[in-house]
Design a protein around this motif. Structure first.
Motif, PDB file in Angstrom:
ATOM      1  N   GLY A   1       0.839  -1.083  -0.112  1.00 29.45           N
ATOM      2  CA  GLY A   1      -0.068   0.008  -0.031  1.00 29.45           C
ATOM      3  C   GLY A   1       0.769   1.304   0.002  1.00 29.45           C
ATOM      4  O   GLY A   1       0.143   2.437   0.073  1.00 29.45           O
ATOM      5  N   ARG A   2       2.184   1.209   0.120  1.00 28.86           N
ATOM      6  CA  ARG A   2       2.933   2.204   0.183  1.00 28.86           C
ATOM      7  C   ARG A   2       3.143   2.662  -1.422  1.00 28.86           C
ATOM      8  O   ARG A   2       3.585   1.756  -2.274  1.00 28.86           O
ATOM      9  CB  ARG A   2       4.321   2.130   0.662  1.00 28.86           C
ATOM     10  N   ASN A   3       2.969   4.232  -1.350  1.00 28.85           N
ATOM     11  CA  ASN A   3       3.207   4.661  -3.052  1.00 28.85           C
ATOM     12  C   ASN A   3       3.805   5.819  -2.848  1.00 28.85           C
ATOM     13  O   ASN A   3       3.418   6.993  -2.439  1.00 28.85           O
ATOM     14  CB  ASN A   3       1.721   4.736  -3.441  1.00 28.85           C
ATOM     15  N   VAL A   4       5.146   5.618  -2.796  1.00 31.22           N
ATOM     16  CA  VAL A   4       5.968   6.910  -3.216  1.00 31.22           C
ATOM     17  C   VAL A   4       6.171   7.110  -4.836  1.00 31.22           C
ATOM     18  O   VAL A   4       6.698   6.067  -5.563  1.00 31.22           O
ATOM     19  CB  VAL A   4       7.464   6.699  -2.446  1.00 31.22           C
ATOM     20  N   ARG A   5       5.998   8.099  -5.439  1.00 27.95           N
ATOM     21  CA  ARG A   5       6.439   8.616  -6.738  1.00 27.95           C
ATOM     22  C   ARG A   5       7.319   9.821  -7.014  1.00 27.95           C
ATOM     23  O   ARG A   5       7.432  10.637  -6.038  1.00 27.95           O
ATOM     24  CB  ARG A   5       4.888   8.953  -7.401  1.00 27.95           C
ATOM     25  N   GLN A   6       7.833   9.601  -8.008  1.00 26.47           N
ATOM     26  CA  GLN A   6       8.648  10.875  -8.628  1.00 26.47           C
ATOM     27  C   GLN A   6       7.442  11.763  -9.512  1.00 26.47           C
ATOM     28  O   GLN A   6       7.219  10.938 -10.848  1.00 26.47           O
ATOM     29  CB  GLN A   6      10.031  10.407  -9.268  1.00 26.47           C
ATOM     30  N   PHE A   7       7.537  12.886  -9.309  1.00 26.84           N
ATOM     31  CA  PHE A   7       6.789  13.825 -10.392  1.00 26.84           C
ATOM     32  C   PHE A   7       7.976  14.605 -11.105  1.00 26.84           C
ATOM     33  O   PHE A   7       8.751  15.664 -10.309  1.00 26.84           O
ATOM     34  CB  PHE A   7       5.689  14.645  -9.604  1.00 26.84           C
TER      35      PHE A   7
ATOM     36  N   SER B   1       5.235  10.935  -1.423  1.00 28.80           N
ATOM     37  CA  SER B   1       4.605   9.677  -0.832  1.00 28.80           C
ATOM     38  C   SER B   1       2.834  10.242  -0.849  1.00 28.80           C
ATOM     39  O   SER B   1       2.595  11.171  -0.275  1.00 28.80           O
ATOM     40  CB  SER B   1       4.934   9.558   0.878  1.00 28.80           C
ATOM     41  N   VAL B   2       2.286   9.212  -1.694  1.00 29.13           N
ATOM     42  CA  VAL B   2       0.923   9.506  -1.720  1.00 29.13           C
ATOM     43  C   VAL B   2       0.276   9.196  -0.332  1.00 29.13           C
ATOM     44  O   VAL B   2       0.211   8.041  -0.123  1.00 29.13           O
ATOM     45  CB  VAL B   2       0.196   8.660  -3.076  1.00 29.13           C
ATOM     46  N   VAL B   3      -0.413  10.177   0.183  1.00 28.10           N
ATOM     47  CA  VAL B   3      -0.901   9.880   1.334  1.00 28.10           C
ATOM     48  C   VAL B   3      -2.417   9.200   1.360  1.00 28.10           C
ATOM     49  O   VAL B   3      -3.256   9.511   0.800  1.00 28.10           O
ATOM     50  CB  VAL B   3      -1.269  11.497   2.078  1.00 28.10           C
ATOM     51  N   SER B   4      -2.463   8.128   2.284  1.00 25.06           N
ATOM     52  CA  SER B   4      -3.664   7.508   2.425  1.00 25.06           C
ATOM     53  C   SER B   4      -3.811   7.026   3.768  1.00 25.06           C
ATOM     54  O   SER B   4      -2.865   6.787   4.444  1.00 25.06           O
ATOM     55  CB  SER B   4      -3.938   6.309   1.428  1.00 25.06           C
ATOM     56  N   SER B   5      -5.100   6.644   4.443  1.00 28.42           N
ATOM     57  CA  SER B   5      -5.240   6.448   5.809  1.00 28.42           C
ATOM     58  C   SER B   5      -6.535   5.483   5.711  1.00 28.42           C
ATOM     59  O   SER B   5      -7.482   5.653   5.042  1.00 28.42           O
ATOM     60  CB  SER B   5      -5.010   7.411   6.693  1.00 28.42           C
ATOM     61  N   VAL B   6      -6.896   4.855   6.828  1.00 28.92           N
ATOM     62  CA  VAL B   6      -8.312   4.438   7.256  1.00 28.92           C
ATOM     63  C   VAL B   6      -8.615   5.072   8.708  1.00 28.92           C
ATOM     64  O   VAL B   6      -7.679   4.968   9.564  1.00 28.92           O
ATOM     65  CB  VAL B   6      -7.868   2.925   7.376  1.00 28.92           C
ATOM     66  N   THR B   7      -9.718   5.507   8.622  1.00 31.09           N
ATOM     67  CA  THR B   7     -10.180   6.057  10.018  1.00 31.09           C
ATOM     68  C   THR B   7     -10.652   5.090  10.908  1.00 31.09           C
ATOM     69  O   THR B   7     -10.559   3.797  10.490  1.00 31.09           O
ATOM     70  CB  THR B   7     -11.393   7.192   9.528  1.00 31.09           C
ATOM     71  N   PRO B   8     -10.877   5.459  12.021  1.00 31.74           N
ATOM     72  CA  PRO B   8     -11.442   4.315  13.033  1.00 31.74           C
ATOM     73  C   PRO B   8     -12.810   3.608  12.741  1.00 31.74           C
ATOM     74  O   PRO B   8     -13.014   2.551  13.116  1.00 31.74           O
ATOM     75  CB  PRO B   8     -11.692   5.413  14.374  1.00 31.74           C
ATOM     76  N   PHE B   9     -13.363   4.422  11.639  1.00 33.71           N
ATOM     77  CA  PHE B   9     -14.661   3.660  11.053  1.00 33.71           C
ATOM     78  C   PHE B   9     -14.290   2.956   9.872  1.00 33.71           C
ATOM     79  O   PHE B   9     -15.324   2.822   9.018  1.00 33.71           O
ATOM     80  CB  PHE B   9     -15.817   4.560  11.075  1.00 33.71           C
ATOM     81  N   LYS B  10     -13.180   2.767   9.564  1.00 30.34           N
ATOM     82  CA  LYS B  10     -12.688   2.050   8.511  1.00 30.34           C
ATOM     83  C   LYS B  10     -13.124   2.652   7.072  1.00 30.34           C
ATOM     84  O   LYS B  10     -13.416   2.381   6.146  1.00 30.34           O
ATOM     85  CB  LYS B  10     -13.299   0.666   8.337  1.00 30.34           C
TER      86      LYS B  10
END
Length: 631
Positions: free
Chosen positions: A246-252, A427-436
């Motif tokens: 799930g980790r997504n680091v990119r060069q722009f 790093s393309v930011v993504s997360s999952v909240t407490p309510f998924k």
């Protein structure tokens, strides 16, 4: 406070907007208490020479990075540090300080603590113990702000009852009436307005349109940098990480169209992200707005002169409502503040919605609101959809919806190597909240979604800003420490030094990089290995490249462990005048690396840890220990 004017001045220094919101709440509550005169100002809009003439000042200050004050506080703070200001300079000033910080950082609320100490040194009298808001609290900074404010009002009322003659309005908030919004919307005939937009035919016009939209926003007044320096085109979008974790680091790679991009290594690129068109349309529909109407925003008559400055000339340049929303209002990414829910409660026609909103806006509902709003990263659009009976006037939305903010990225290229291009490592930011619920970073996701082959016409509004890392001289040895995307500015440093090395001798470099495994997130692997084999990182030049693979063995290994392993080499460069540069995550890493460096200095120089820590502090003051971190 006899003989002083009955005025409360609230000065704030904010980097992300939290301190500004807290300061505006201080101003609102004092107005509810009947304070004859209240003014809320950013520190960079106040002349510190005038401080002795004030009677009561509340300072609201956030702390950034490694204990640094926000940009808007730096001139004010330098003034307070002048040696000619005596210990009685502020002897007639009553003050209070509230800080916003995060106890997960090493220098928690450092800016507020230093300000409080300096004000006391100058003779000012604190009316209440400084308050320290903590992002780690279950209710965020408001967990400390609520009780601190109540104590502040009671203390001020005791010192000078005429300052808050309607104290009961503060003590019993349910009795309050909603004040009118600070701004009004003026709608313009399309024939009058379209003559401005019909002239948008080149890049200069697009820049001007962006500046007009953002300069019209009350939330961005005084906190923006004019029109974009550049409108850049993405020419490369490459994922650097591999695997399915799930980790997504990119060069722009971004390129200028009509001008040459001018920058230096260590600079930062500010990017104004685009917003999803469907979200903008949904917001406009939910709020029953006309996307094709043309507007200007003006203060209500009777508002302070400082608001008049904001609209100076704006009424001459109407802008399309949809353009204003998409360029200046963050409707589908940022979470609104508690006052948003308070105002919503006055416009809810369904009784159960009104009661819920009133509860959220109350001290009793503070924790539940924090869980619903901030913890879930709920957006303005989502909240409005959750309370369908609420019909907020656009005047309130303009004032309360969080502004669309620029995002800052360290530039990972040297202009000597890549003229007219800017490289970013993101790093393309993504997360999952407490309510998924899946949440995504607005700017990083927008950039990641641009396809250079299909989206060639999409322009990236950009500003070049000087970063916190000074440009190193070619003959200064460097110790670079950049795990993860912290390597970004150092890729630029090494590219630049490689070019310099073609025409003049350069000093050695030790570079410490960290990642999980060599197969998944070894960013720029070929670049580093090429330079360590036969370039500016090669051992034959006195340099070295060291990688900590944290997940390739049972015991986790980080950059601080590699620094300890190379203790003798690190000290040899430090003893020879090397500068240390550290970049990356702002959590535990900087403290752990600093501790490792203290151990190296103590061990190799035969001194105590305390002496080693003082020596590193001396390096920091001399500009030889530089840190740039981000959350």
């Amino acid at each position: 406070m006899e003989g002083k004017k009955k005025r409360l001045l609230v000065l704030y220094a904010s980097q992300t907007g939290n301190a500004m919101d807290a300061a505006e709440r201080v101003g609102r509550e004092s107005e509810h208490g009947g304070c004859p005169s209240v003014e809320v100002l950013s520190m960079d809009h106040f002349d510190p020479n005038s401080l002795p003439s004030e009677s009561t000042v509340v300072f609201v200050v956030s702390t950034t990075g490694q204990g640094d004050p926000p940009d808007s506080m730096k001139v004010f703070w330098r003034f307070l540090l002048r040696r000619n200001l005596g210990s009685s300079w502020l002897e007639e000033l009553h003050y209070a300080v509230f800080g916003l910080g995060d106890s997960g950082y090493q220098k928690y609320n450092f800016a507020a603590k230093k300000l409080d100490k300096r004000l006391q040194d100058l003779g000012a009298r604190s009316v209440i113990e400084k308050g320290l808001g903590d992002d780690q609290h279950p209710s965020g900074y408001e967990g400390a702000l609520d009780p601190w404010l109540m104590s502040l009002w009671k203390t001020l009322n005791h010192i000078n009852p005429t300052l808050l003659p309607e104290m009961s309005e503060i003590l019993h908030p349910t009795m309050r009436k909603l004040e009118h919004p600070k701004f009004k919307i003026v709608y313009h005939a399309s024939t009058e307005a379209t003559q401005h937009d019909s002239q948008i035919s080149d890049l200069k016009d697009v820049k001007n349109m962006i500046e007009r939209a953002r300069s019209m926003s009350p939330s961005l007044h005084g906190h923006d940098h004019g029109e974009p320096h550049y409108l850049l085109k993405m020419v490369e979008n490459e994922q650097l990480t591999k695997g399915d974790d799930g980790r997504n680091v990119r060069q722009f790679v971004l390129e200028a169209l009509a001008s040459v991009v001018e920058y230096q290594v260590g600079d930062v690129l500010d990017v104004l992200p685009g917003q999803n068109s469907a979200s903008v349309d949904a917001f406009i529909k939910r709020c029953k707005l006309d996307p094709d109407s043309y507007i200007t925003i003006e203060p209500w008559s009777g508002e302070k002169d400082s608001l008049d400055e904001y609209v100076n000339g704006s009424s001459d340049h109407p802008i399309q409502l949809r353009t204003f929303i998409s360029r200046a209002m963050d409707i589908a990414s940022a979470s609104p503040r508690r006052y948003f829910f308070e105002v919503m409660s006055y416009y809810a026609s369904a009784e159960h919605e009104k009661e819920k909103l009133q509860y959220f806006a109350s001290p009793e509902g503070r924790d539940d609101l924090y869980q619903y709003n901030q913890k879930e990263h709920r957006t303005v659009l989502e909240i409005l959809e959750d309370f369908p009976s609420v019909e907020l006037p656009f005047e309130w939305l303009v004032q309360l919806v969080p502004p669309l903010k620029k995002r800052s990225f360290s530039i990972s290229s040297s202009p000597l190597t890549h003229p007219n291009q800017v490289h970013l490592t993101v790093s393309v930011v993504s997360s999952v909240t407490p309510f998924k619920r899946n949440r995504y970073g607005l700017c990083s996701s927008w950039l990641a979604g641009l396809d250079p082959k299909k989206d060639g016409e999409v322009l990236v509004p950009s500003w070049i800003q000087r970063g916190t890392l000074p440009i190193p001289h070619p003959m200064v040895p460097l110790i670079l420490i950049g795990p993860g995307t912290g390597c970004a500015p150092f890729k630029a440093f090494i590219e630049e030094r490689a070019m310099q090395n073609l025409v003049e001798p350069t000093a050695p470099i030790l570079f410490f990089f960290g990642c999980r495994t060599r197969d998944t997130d070894f960013l720029y692997k070929d670049f580093w290995l090429a330079h360590s084999s036969d370039g500016v990182l090669s051992e034959k030049k006195g340099s070295g490249f060291y990688v900590a693979f944290s997940r390739e063995q049972e015991r986790k290994v980080y950059v601080q462990h590699k620094i300890r392993e190379e203790s003798a080499r690190v000290w040899r460069l430090l003893d020879g005048g090397a500068a240390i540069y550290l970049a990356g995550s702002s959590t535990k890493m900087p403290a752990d690396v600093t501790e490792a460096l203290e151990e190296v200095v103590a061990k190799e120089n035969g001194v105590t840890r305390e002496s080693a820590a003082r020596w590193l502090k001396t390096l920091e003051k001399a500009g030889r220990f530089n840190i740039e971190t981000w959350s």
